[in-house]
Design a protein around this motif. Sequence first.
Motif, PDB file in Angstrom:
ATOM      1  N   LYS A  45      24.180  22.942  43.972  1.00  0.00           N
ATOM      2  CA  LYS A  45      24.701  23.661  45.122  1.00  0.00           C
ATOM      3  C   LYS A  45      25.902  22.968  45.749  1.00  0.00           C
ATOM      4  O   LYS A  45      26.564  23.542  46.617  1.00  0.00           O
ATOM      5  CB  LYS A  45      23.606  23.815  46.189  1.00  0.00           C
ATOM      6  CG  LYS A  45      22.404  24.628  45.751  1.00  0.00           C
ATOM      7  CD  LYS A  45      21.457  24.851  46.894  1.00  0.00           C
ATOM      8  CE  LYS A  45      20.881  23.544  47.394  1.00  0.00           C
ATOM      9  NZ  LYS A  45      19.906  23.748  48.502  1.00  0.00           N
ATOM     10  N   PHE A  72      25.593  26.955  49.330  1.00  0.00           N
ATOM     11  CA  PHE A  72      26.484  26.457  48.295  1.00  0.00           C
ATOM     12  C   PHE A  72      27.682  25.755  48.936  1.00  0.00           C
ATOM     13  O   PHE A  72      28.397  26.361  49.745  1.00  0.00           O
ATOM     14  CB  PHE A  72      27.006  27.595  47.417  1.00  0.00           C
ATOM     15  CG  PHE A  72      25.968  28.264  46.568  1.00  0.00           C
ATOM     16  CD1 PHE A  72      24.770  27.657  46.290  1.00  0.00           C
ATOM     17  CD2 PHE A  72      26.204  29.524  46.034  1.00  0.00           C
ATOM     18  CE1 PHE A  72      23.806  28.276  45.506  1.00  0.00           C
ATOM     19  CE2 PHE A  72      25.262  30.154  45.242  1.00  0.00           C
ATOM     20  CZ  PHE A  72      24.050  29.523  44.982  1.00  0.00           C
ATOM     21  N   GLN A 231      26.530  27.703  39.962  1.00  0.00           N
ATOM     22  CA  GLN A 231      26.305  28.448  41.204  1.00  0.00           C
ATOM     23  C   GLN A 231      26.256  29.948  40.948  1.00  0.00           C
ATOM     24  O   GLN A 231      25.417  30.655  41.521  1.00  0.00           O
ATOM     25  CB  GLN A 231      27.396  28.096  42.219  1.00  0.00           C
ATOM     26  CG  GLN A 231      27.317  26.662  42.733  1.00  0.00           C
ATOM     27  CD  GLN A 231      28.247  26.405  43.905  1.00  0.00           C
ATOM     28  OE1 GLN A 231      29.084  27.230  44.259  1.00  0.00           O
ATOM     29  NE2 GLN A 231      28.102  25.235  44.524  1.00  0.00           N
TER      30      GLN A 231
END
Length: 442
Positions: A45, A72, A231
């Motif tokens: 993240k 994130f 991600q």
Amino acid sequence: MVLNVVPFAGSAVYFLFGEIDLGKKAKQARQLVSRNIYDHAGDLKGREEDVNTDIARQYRSVFRYGASINGFYPVNGNHAALMADGAETLQRMVADIDGAQHHVHMLCYIWLEDHTGTDLAEALIRATKRGVTCRAVADGLGSRKLIKSTLWRRMKEAGVELAVALPLDRPFHTILTSRLDLRNHRKITVIDGQITYCGSRNYADPEFLVKARYAPWVDIMVRFEGPIVAQNQLLFVSDWAQATGETLDDLVQPVTPFKDGFPAQALGFGPVERRGATPQLFSTAIACAHEQIILSTPYFVPDGTVLDALCTAALRGVRVTLVFPKRNDSKIVAAASKSYYLKLLEAGCEIFEYKGGLLHAKTLTVDGRLGLVGSSNLDIRSFDLNFENNILFQDETLAGEIFERQQVYISGADPVTLIHVSNWPYHRRIWNNIIATIGPIL
């Protein structure tokens, strides 16, 4: 207003469209899935401390705000290639799928049975036959024809694992518990956890047969490599888990960064996230600008947050350029968009209307250094109703390439001037303003 003017019909309309709610059980399930996935994601993240080391001071606020949405942070060491057009996008995607060794994940709002959609489906079938695990998700509304097609059945028979996002097989149940127009508008492709595509293009030809008279649809797509892929994979995994109940946590693996790469951050929006996150992110990015902002979008029905941010930027001396399609596939949306022209032009913004087809590319560049690409339009649907995905990045090379693409849009567009808008007939201006009052349900 509707409830008072037409109380009975208005009550029914409000029941269907008045509240943004995925449904209590669905919302809780989605939040649980996302929380479990993101809690196990670790450094995939990104880290908060990297914002100060990897991001220029003037842009840190937008990356920090982006991190507040789904956790994130920017990850460094990414490479990207801007696709030239729809043909190159298809060619590269098919080649990447044909070269896949482990898995292919694809999710799209509109997946058609045309040349592009069929070629991608055939590539998945070929990959599955040689032992690659392929998973595909299509939205229940945008891809409804494909889901009922022989091509979809062939994919399933070949072993492609299929899922439908927000299916419409129980419409009355959906109406009672949620809304039919809550959609998964994302466009995510991940190959072997090493390559991902992000942009505005659906799995469909530029000729876009379902609305051919507005063609070609002019899109933008970027091929990314590096840690940003993980991600985007997390976003796909969350959508897959929501649609199937199957978790794929073990497939989200670290990606080796490139030494000369740039920082980027994946952004996932949706009706289960914090309300107002999308317009607030755009507004924060706009507020970071020192010199220039160029924004293109097919559907421009902003809320006050974004509208004021654009006007404020222009008033403080930033060159703000907005590019919209001259012919929109929705006359209602086009009228609502034009209702904002006068205020924008009076503040000093520049407006251009692209003539070479339906400009469907959603792009934002700031000072030639910061950029945003993805699926989000600047309308209430993308702000609150749809699941969307975007990638925010800081890189002069990629931002410069997108800037040059934006210049191509501008060179094929007609400028809209303050004198032009001021001379519109009163009935046209009144019509645009009336339509703007229903902006929250467009």
